[in-house]
Design a protein around this motif. Structure first.
Motif, PDB file in Angstrom:
ATOM      1  N   HIS A   6       0.839  -1.199   0.000  1.00  0.00           N
ATOM      2  CA  HIS A   6       0.000   0.000   0.000  1.00  0.00           C
ATOM      3  C   HIS A   6       0.878   1.255   0.000  1.00  0.00           C
ATOM      4  N   ASN A   7       1.908   1.259   0.857  1.00  0.00           N
ATOM      5  CA  ASN A   7       2.813   2.408   0.920  1.00  0.00           C
ATOM      6  C   ASN A   7       3.575   2.588  -0.384  1.00  0.00           C
ATOM      7  N   LEU A   8       3.983   1.464  -0.997  1.00  0.00           N
ATOM      8  CA  LEU A   8       4.683   1.547  -2.277  1.00  0.00           C
ATOM      9  C   LEU A   8       3.769   2.154  -3.346  1.00  0.00           C
ATOM     10  N   ALA A   9       2.510   1.710  -3.353  1.00  0.00           N
ATOM     11  CA  ALA A   9       1.577   2.173  -4.370  1.00  0.00           C
ATOM     12  C   ALA A   9       1.298   3.666  -4.257  1.00  0.00           C
ATOM     13  N   LYS A  10       1.231   4.187  -3.012  1.00  0.00           N
ATOM     14  CA  LYS A  10       0.886   5.604  -2.849  1.00  0.00           C
ATOM     15  C   LYS A  10       2.124   6.510  -2.790  1.00  0.00           C
ATOM     16  N   SER A  11       3.320   5.920  -2.753  1.00  0.00           N
ATOM     17  CA  SER A  11       4.535   6.726  -2.635  1.00  0.00           C
ATOM     18  C   SER A  11       4.860   7.412  -3.956  1.00  0.00           C
ATOM     19  N   PRO A  12       5.033   8.745  -3.935  1.00  0.00           N
ATOM     20  CA  PRO A  12       5.352   9.441  -5.175  1.00  0.00           C
ATOM     21  C   PRO A  12       6.744   9.098  -5.695  1.00  0.00           C
ATOM     22  N   SER A  13       7.619   8.572  -4.838  1.00  0.00           N
ATOM     23  CA  SER A  13       8.988   8.288  -5.279  1.00  0.00           C
ATOM     24  C   SER A  13       9.181   6.837  -5.679  1.00  0.00           C
ATOM     25  N   GLY A  15       9.804   3.767  -7.542  1.00  0.00           N
ATOM     26  CA  GLY A  15      10.416   3.597  -8.844  1.00  0.00           C
ATOM     27  C   GLY A  15      11.510   4.599  -9.147  1.00  0.00           C
ATOM     28  N   VAL A  16      11.659   5.633  -8.302  1.00  0.00           N
ATOM     29  CA  VAL A  16      12.695   6.637  -8.547  1.00  0.00           C
ATOM     30  C   VAL A  16      14.069   6.112  -8.132  1.00  0.00           C
ATOM     31  N   TRP A  17      14.128   5.420  -6.978  1.00  0.00           N
ATOM     32  CA  TRP A  17      15.382   4.899  -6.472  1.00  0.00           C
ATOM     33  C   TRP A  17      15.342   3.391  -6.360  1.00  0.00           C
ATOM     34  N   ARG A  18      16.510   2.783  -6.415  1.00  0.00           N
ATOM     35  CA  ARG A  18      16.646   1.353  -6.143  1.00  0.00           C
ATOM     36  C   ARG A  18      17.638   1.212  -4.994  1.00  0.00           C
ATOM     37  N   LEU A  19      17.194   0.606  -3.899  1.00  0.00           N
ATOM     38  CA  LEU A  19      18.036   0.391  -2.720  1.00  0.00           C
ATOM     39  C   LEU A  19      18.640  -1.002  -2.806  1.00  0.00           C
ATOM     40  N   HIS A  20      19.966  -1.075  -2.758  1.00  0.00           N
ATOM     41  CA  HIS A  20      20.669  -2.356  -2.899  1.00  0.00           C
ATOM     42  C   HIS A  20      21.071  -2.965  -1.561  1.00  0.00           C
ATOM     43  N   ALA A  45      10.304   4.408  -0.396  1.00  0.00           N
ATOM     44  CA  ALA A  45       9.283   3.366  -0.554  1.00  0.00           C
ATOM     45  C   ALA A  45       9.845   1.986  -0.225  1.00  0.00           C
ATOM     46  N   VAL A  46      10.522   1.914   0.938  1.00  0.00           N
ATOM     47  CA  VAL A  46      11.072   0.649   1.436  1.00  0.00           C
ATOM     48  C   VAL A  46      10.620   0.470   2.886  1.00  0.00           C
ATOM     49  N   PRO A  47      10.718  -0.741   3.430  1.00  0.00           N
ATOM     50  CA  PRO A  47      10.303  -0.955   4.820  1.00  0.00           C
ATOM     51  C   PRO A  47      11.171  -0.188   5.816  1.00  0.00           C
ATOM     52  N   PHE A  48      10.532   0.249   6.900  1.00  0.00           N
ATOM     53  CA  PHE A  48      11.255   0.842   8.027  1.00  0.00           C
ATOM     54  C   PHE A  48      11.311  -0.189   9.138  1.00  0.00           C
ATOM     55  N   LEU A  49      12.513  -0.410   9.659  1.00  0.00           N
ATOM     56  CA  LEU A  49      12.733  -1.384  10.728  1.00  0.00           C
ATOM     57  C   LEU A  49      13.365  -0.655  11.907  1.00  0.00           C
ATOM     58  N   ASP A  50      13.019  -1.071  13.120  1.00  0.00           N
ATOM     59  CA  ASP A  50      13.550  -0.428  14.317  1.00  0.00           C
ATOM     60  C   ASP A  50      13.980  -1.523  15.286  1.00  0.00           C
ATOM     61  N   SER A  51      15.284  -1.625  15.527  1.00  0.00           N
ATOM     62  CA  SER A  51      15.777  -2.728  16.365  1.00  0.00           C
ATOM     63  C   SER A  51      15.225  -2.638  17.784  1.00  0.00           C
ATOM     64  N   ASP A  52      15.115  -1.438  18.356  1.00  0.00           N
ATOM     65  CA  ASP A  52      14.563  -1.310  19.710  1.00  0.00           C
ATOM     66  C   ASP A  52      13.107  -1.762  19.756  1.00  0.00           C
ATOM     67  N   ALA A  53      12.310  -1.371  18.759  1.00  0.00           N
ATOM     68  CA  ALA A  53      10.904  -1.766  18.720  1.00  0.00           C
ATOM     69  C   ALA A  53      10.776  -3.282  18.586  1.00  0.00           C
ATOM     70  N   GLU A  54      11.658  -3.890  17.795  1.00  0.00           N
ATOM     71  CA  GLU A  54      11.640  -5.350  17.637  1.00  0.00           C
ATOM     72  C   GLU A  54      11.960  -6.049  18.961  1.00  0.00           C
ATOM     73  N   GLU A  90      15.331  -8.539   5.426  1.00  0.00           N
ATOM     74  CA  GLU A  90      14.655  -7.566   4.578  1.00  0.00           C
ATOM     75  C   GLU A  90      15.549  -6.360   4.311  1.00  0.00           C
ATOM     76  N   ARG A  91      15.497  -5.861   3.078  1.00  0.00           N
ATOM     77  CA  ARG A  91      16.262  -4.658   2.745  1.00  0.00           C
ATOM     78  C   ARG A  91      15.374  -3.445   2.979  1.00  0.00           C
ATOM     79  N   GLY A  92      15.873  -2.481   3.719  1.00  0.00           N
ATOM     80  CA  GLY A  92      15.102  -1.290   4.022  1.00  0.00           C
ATOM     81  C   GLY A  92      15.947  -0.314   4.817  1.00  0.00           C
ATOM     82  N   ILE A  93      15.301   0.464   5.673  1.00  0.00           N
ATOM     83  CA  ILE A  93      15.977   1.414   6.556  1.00  0.00           C
ATOM     84  C   ILE A  93      15.850   0.863   7.968  1.00  0.00           C
ATOM     85  N   LEU A  94      16.973   0.698   8.645  1.00  0.00           N
ATOM     86  CA  LEU A  94      17.007   0.129   9.993  1.00  0.00           C
ATOM     87  C   LEU A  94      17.521   1.170  10.982  1.00  0.00           C
TER      88      LEU A  94
END
Length: 195
Positions: A6-13, A15-20, A45-54, A90-94
């Motif tokens: 859902h977040n990917l579909a509504k994100s204006p960016s 397809g703009v970037w590719r995170l490796h 438009a990538v997952p957000f992960l939080d080690s403390d929350a996990e 998962e690849r995203g922001i941690l």
């Protein structure tokens, strides 16, 4: 449709970037790792992960409760396990806790599987952000400012070992901080590139 889709579909960016590689936000408490990390994940438009929350979710306790019941060494052990798992899954922001990058083994696994970005904030900026919060177990001392200053002095040389660094000056809005982080990430096409 999943929340990520859902977040990917509504994100204006989208397809703009590719995170490796997973981008691992590191730095002192109050540097903005969670706020900037969450906004960065949304922008890319990538997952957000939080080690403390996990960790809190797995333990069904808050970080301060874990510190009080089991101590910091137990927490650090669990933190390393969680960071390793998140980097594998998962690849995203941690976003990591302020002490996570101090561990040599954590730095090695982050370097091998992701890229570390240090949100480099001055002591005064950090103090302004954390002085009214009671959620920082390491600052539950008679002189929290002196404790923060000592932590800052001890940790900055280790944060300086991060792959990339962005100044978190307390002046920039979160979206401006995201622009800064993307700017440094784009210097590493092995991490982030425009489509």
């Amino acid at each position: 449709m999943s929340e990520i889709e859902h977040n990917l579909a509504k994100s204006p960016s989208h397809g703009v970037w590719r995170l490796h590689k997973t981008v691992v936000m590191v730095g002192m408490m109050g540097a903005g790792k969670t706020a900037v990390g969450r906004a960065l994940a949304q922008r890319l438009a990538v997952p957000f992960l939080d080690s403390d929350a996990e960790i809190e979710s797995a333990a069904n306790m808050t970080i301060p409760e874990i510190f009080a019941r089991d101590g910091e060494p137990f927490f650090r052990s669990k933190e390393s396990q969680v960071i390793s798992r998140l980097l594998e899954e998962e690849r995203g922001i941690l976003s990591t806790g302020g002490g996570a990058f101090l561990s040599e083994s954590n730095r090695a696994i982050i370097s091998a599987r992701g890229v570390s970005v240090w949100l480099n904030a001055e002591l005064g900026v950090l103090w302004n952000r954390v002085k009214h919060k009671d959620t920082r177990p390491l600052l539950r001392t008679d002189d929290p400012h002196a404790t923060l200053a000592a932590l800052y002095q001890a940790r900055v040389p280790l944060y300086a070992k991060s792959d990339l660094s962005v100044v978190s000056d307390g002046e920039a809005a979160i979206e401006q901080m995201v622009d800064r982080v993307i700017g440094v990430l784009e210097t590493r096409p092995d991490v982030l590139e425009r489509n």
